[in-house]
Design a protein around this motif. Structure first.
Motif, mmCIF file in Angstrom:
data_model
loop_
_atom_site.group_PDB
_atom_site.id
_atom_site.type_symbol
_atom_site.label_atom_id
_atom_site.label_comp_id
_atom_site.label_asym_id
_atom_site.label_seq_id
_atom_site.Cartn_x
_atom_site.Cartn_y
_atom_site.Cartn_z
ATOM 1 N N GLN A 1 -1.171 8.860 -5.433
ATOM 2 C CA GLN A 1 -2.085 9.494 -4.801
ATOM 3 C C GLN A 1 -3.378 9.030 -5.494
ATOM 4 O O GLN A 1 -4.472 8.610 -4.785
ATOM 5 N N LEU B 1 0.799 -1.156 -0.043
ATOM 6 C CA LEU B 1 -0.034 0.050 0.214
ATOM 7 C C LEU B 1 0.690 1.185 0.069
ATOM 8 O O LEU B 1 0.582 2.320 -0.795
ATOM 9 N N PRO B 2 2.039 1.326 0.736
ATOM 10 C CA PRO B 2 2.821 2.541 0.539
ATOM 11 C C PRO B 2 3.223 2.780 -0.678
ATOM 12 O O PRO B 2 3.631 4.144 -0.874
ATOM 13 N N ALA B 3 3.360 1.953 -1.614
ATOM 14 C CA ALA B 3 3.979 2.259 -2.978
ATOM 15 C C ALA B 3 2.984 2.811 -3.807
ATOM 16 O O ALA B 3 3.285 3.284 -4.979
ATOM 17 N N ARG C 1 -4.406 5.597 -4.128
ATOM 18 C CA ARG C 1 -4.767 5.685 -2.812
ATOM 19 C C ARG C 1 -6.269 5.911 -2.859
ATOM 20 O O ARG C 1 -7.061 5.613 -2.233
#
Length: 324
Positions: A18, A13-15, A21
């Motif tokens: 915007q 998920l951090p990769a 997400r």
């Protein structure tokens, strides 16, 4: 999804950029909304849960259907869930309910609310009146101190009806007769100085003593001082029931005078009329049959007591199963 796959997906998920997400958040919003709605339903219904068919308090769990826990009554053996007998029974897309309630708090028109929640406009209209069905009954028990009462009139509307009992009017139109007539819906508003408000649709045409007895008398405290205009119906109503009454003769230019209990005027209730008319304008006409729902909606917003979608949801569900 199996646990190793979930851990791998969660670690990635951090990769995400915007837009990705936001896309993930939009995809998860209905599931999160559904979980919150189910928790609210459980909180509202678990105290005093009883069969809505026979009022029996003994039941057992009987599986799940449509995301809700089902129950079977020990007495009548019929099944029910926590929304049976409420205005929200059989409504779908529960994960979007709280988002829709936020549009109600913001007074969004039907199409704007539908676009915001991503449902069809017919669904948004149906939800509006299902959620407001209990809101319109949320009135104060009593008006006390100095209570002002006055009527406002709006043109009767059969908007949305398949058959009309009169010739159609283009784009709302105007009444064919001047003054107060049977072509106008009468909205009675009573409001005390602590801002407790009672409103109701009394019918068409001018208000009568009988209508005041039906719609206003149950909400007046015994020691209330009723302040109205010079309408003779109020004078006859107050005299018949021994209610202290003061009239303000606006047609003679009287707006305010001082009394032993405080200023005598109807400016508070007239100001409420003005706010109500202004609030109704973006809806471009309200059908007369739905007018009580809109009055409850406006009263809820004007009081400022409903500050979140959760509170509105609790009010919309109502304590149906626990009422005696």
């Amino acid at each position: 999804m199996k646990a190793p796959c979930f851990r791998e997906w969660f670690a990635a998920l951090p990769a995400l950029n915007q837009p990705q997400r936001l896309q993930v958040l939009d995809a998860l919003r209905p599931a999160a909304g559904l979980h919150e709605v189910l928790a609210l339903i459980e909180q509202c219904r678990s105290p005093g849960r009883r069969c809505p068919h026979c009022r029996c308090e003994r039941w057992n769990r009987h599986g799940h259907a449509n995301d809700l826990q089902r129950y079977r009554c020990f007495s009548c053996r019929r099944t029910f869930n926590d929304l049976t007998g409420t205005p929200l029974a059989r409504l779908r897309l529960k994960g979007k309910w709280l988002d829709y309630l936020e549009t109600l708090r913001a007074s969004r028109p039907v199409r704007a609310a539908a676009d915001e929640v991503k449902v069809h406009r017919n669904t948004a209209f149906r939800w509006r009146h299902r959620f407001l069905d209990r809101v319109k009954e949320d009135r104060p028990a009593r008006l006390s101190g100095i209570a002002e009462a006055d009527e406002m009139f709006i043109l009767e509307s059969q908007k949305g009806s398949r058959k009309l009992d009169r010739p159609a009017r283009k784009r709302g139109g105007t009444a064919s007769r001047r003054g107060i007539s049977r072509e106008l819906d009468c909205i009675l508003v009573a409001r005390d100085r602590s801002r407790q408000t009672v409103d109701t649709v009394t019918g068409r045409g001018p208000v009568s003593k009988v209508q005041l007895e039906r719609h206003l008398l149950p909400f007046l405290d015994r020691d209330v001082l009723l302040v109205t205009d010079a309408n003779a119906a109020y004078r006859a109503f107050a005299r018949a029931h021994g209610i202290a009454h003061q009239a303000v003769n606006a047609s003679a230019g009287e707006r305010l005078r001082l009394g032993p209990q405080g200023p005598i005027h109807v400016q508070n209730v007239n100001a409420y009329h003005g706010r109500l008319r202004e609030w109704l304008m973006p809806f471009h006409g309200v059908a007369s049959r739905y007018l009580p729902n809109y009055l409850g909606w406006r009263r809820m917003l004007d009081g400022g007591n409903i500050t979140s979608a959760d509170q509105l949801f609790r009010l919309a569900v109502g304590p149906i199963h626990s009422r005696r």
